[in-house]
Every structure is written in C-alpha cells, then in structure tokens.
Design a protein around this motif. Structure first.
Motif, PDB file in Angstrom:
ATOM      1  N   TYR A 108     -12.323   4.992 -23.515  1.00  0.00           N
ATOM      2  CA  TYR A 108     -12.723   3.739 -24.166  1.00  0.00           C
ATOM      3  C   TYR A 108     -13.392   2.850 -23.123  1.00  0.00           C
ATOM      4  N   GLU A 110     -15.762  -0.978 -22.766  1.00  0.00           N
ATOM      5  CA  GLU A 110     -16.299  -2.162 -23.411  1.00  0.00           C
ATOM      6  C   GLU A 110     -16.948  -3.063 -22.365  1.00  0.00           C
ATOM      7  N   ASN A 148     -18.728  -1.889 -27.331  1.00  0.00           N
ATOM      8  CA  ASN A 148     -17.605  -0.997 -27.029  1.00  0.00           C
ATOM      9  C   ASN A 148     -17.833   0.373 -27.659  1.00  0.00           C
ATOM     10  N   SER A 149     -17.252   1.378 -27.044  1.00  0.00           N
ATOM     11  CA  SER A 149     -17.402   2.742 -27.547  1.00  0.00           C
ATOM     12  C   SER A 149     -16.306   3.614 -26.947  1.00  0.00           C
ATOM     13  N   HIS A 151     -13.718   7.548 -27.655  1.00  0.00           N
ATOM     14  CA  HIS A 151     -13.239   8.605 -28.538  1.00  0.00           C
ATOM     15  C   HIS A 151     -11.774   8.912 -28.248  1.00  0.00           C
ATOM     16  N   LYS A 194     -13.812   8.500 -33.398  1.00  0.00           N
ATOM     17  CA  LYS A 194     -14.648   7.634 -32.576  1.00  0.00           C
ATOM     18  C   LYS A 194     -14.001   6.258 -32.495  1.00  0.00           C
ATOM     19  N   GLY A 197     -17.788   1.266 -31.310  1.00  0.00           N
ATOM     20  CA  GLY A 197     -19.048   1.391 -32.030  1.00  0.00           C
ATOM     21  C   GLY A 197     -19.737   0.062 -32.252  1.00  0.00           C
ATOM     22  N   ASP A 199     -22.008  -3.125 -31.182  1.00  0.00           N
ATOM     23  CA  ASP A 199     -23.118  -3.481 -30.292  1.00  0.00           C
ATOM     24  C   ASP A 199     -23.736  -4.747 -30.868  1.00  0.00           C
TER      25      ASP A 199
END
Length: 222
Positions: A108, A110, A148-149, A151, A194, A197, A199
C-alpha cells in the motif's frame, strides 16, 4: 534417510516515508509512504520423472512442491502450460507428510501534497474581479493532491504427490485433500484485491479564502 521436497517463499518487508518542502513561486509540502510485506513462492519446486519414479527413504516430506511422474508442456518462453500425470510412480517410504504453503502479498502506498502558486503582479490597478492588469488572479491559487494504490493477495501453493501405482493412504502422517494428489491444482489464488485507487486534486483561487462572498459575487456579475 529422509527425503524432503519443498518450495521456498521469497520474503519482503519494507516500510518507508518521505517528505519534501518547496519554496519559490510554487511553494508547498508533500509527503508519501509505502508499506510492503510479502511471503510468496516465486517458482514452485517440481521434481518430475519422465519414465518411472521410485522414491525410497524412511520419511518423504513434500511442502508446497510437486513430486510426480508426468509429462510437461511448455510455451516458447519455457513456462509450463500443461501437465499430464502418468502415474508410473512407486513410493517405498515408510511415512509421507504433505503440507501446503500459504502465500501472502500486501502493498500500500499513498502520497499527499499541498501547494501554493503565486498570483498576478501586485502592481497596477486591481479589478473588482480580483485580477490584476495582466489578467492573472491576485493572491494566486492553492492545490491539494492525494493518491493511493496497492493490493492484497493470498494464494495456496499446494504440496502435490502425483498418482502412484499402489495406495499410499496408510503412510500419510496427516489428512490431505484430493487436490494434494492432483498435479493440475498446484497453486490456487484465494484472494486478489486492489487497494486505494484514488487520484484526486483540488485547485482553489486564494481570493475565495480571503473574500469568499465578494469573489463569488464578482464571478456571478461577470
């Protein structure tokens, strides 16, 4: 002696943060953070006999690996795309232990920031609409950013004992499932999600912060 066939997990554990401050026409502050933790079998161990397999030893242990008499089919890059169990294998070991490996992968990240951009020149006449003589907004603008992104994955890497000539159930140290005897069920993804996600960004002319009502009225009357 004993015979052990096992896969090994690649392990990763990292966590870090970074911060930065900018000064100038576009001043601001930003920070970001990342956390990653994984225990993942990158390549499963496979011991495959093409013609006949004879396994001895007092104890046979299979952990997250494959032991079988089978025919493999590969693509041009060498990746396994098919496996056919021939069953021409005999286990002479007195005891058999088959264990699965639970893989997991979490990541993770961010980042967030706040930036200020200087406005138009403060010389010359300023119109009621908050712009200077060049047309640039007096007071500049402020921008907020957030991203943030990531999995989260879980997988079962099974210990597999292929088909044998004779029944070996009485030699098993612990109960197993049918999948532990099926070479086509070597690995199974049990979770694949996921994270994040987002932005997003928000830009606001600073005159709305210092004179909200007046700025709105100026725009309405434009």
């Amino acid at each position: 002696g004993d015979i052990r066939v096992a896969s090994v997990q690649d392990r990763v554990k990292e966590e870090g943060d970074s911060r930065s401050i900018g000064v100038g026409h576009r001043s601001g502050y930003s920070e970001s953070g990342t956390k990653e933790e994984a225990a993942w079998v990158g390549e499963q161990t496979m011991v495959i006999g093409r013609e006949e397999v004879l396994v001895g030893g007092q104890k046979l242990e299979i952990e997250g690996a494959v032991l079988a008499n089978a025919k493999l089919t590969r693509d041009k890059e060498g990746n396994i795309i098919g496996i056919e169990d021939k069953g021409n294998m005999e286990i002479l070991s007195e005891e058999i232990e088959i264990k699965d490996i639970k893989d997991h992968s979490y990541r993770y990240s961010e980042s967030a920031g706040a930036f200020y951009t200087g406005g138009g020149r403060q010389t010359g006449e300023v119109s009621k609409k908050g712009h200077d003589e060049t047309g640039s907004p007096v007071g500049g603008s402020s921008q907020l950013l957030f991203m943030n992104s990531g999995h989260e994955k879980e997988r079962l890497t099974r210990g597999i004992l292929g088909k044998t000539k004779t029944d070996v159930s009485e030699k098993l140290k612990r109960p197993i499932t049918n999948a532990n005897r099926d070479v086509t069920k070597r690995q199974e993804m049990t979770k694949d999600e996921k994270l994040g996600g987002l932005d997003s960004s928000l830009t606001l002319h600073n005159r709305y912060l210092t004179d909200t009502i007046g700025s709105v009225m100026d725009d309405v009357n434009t």
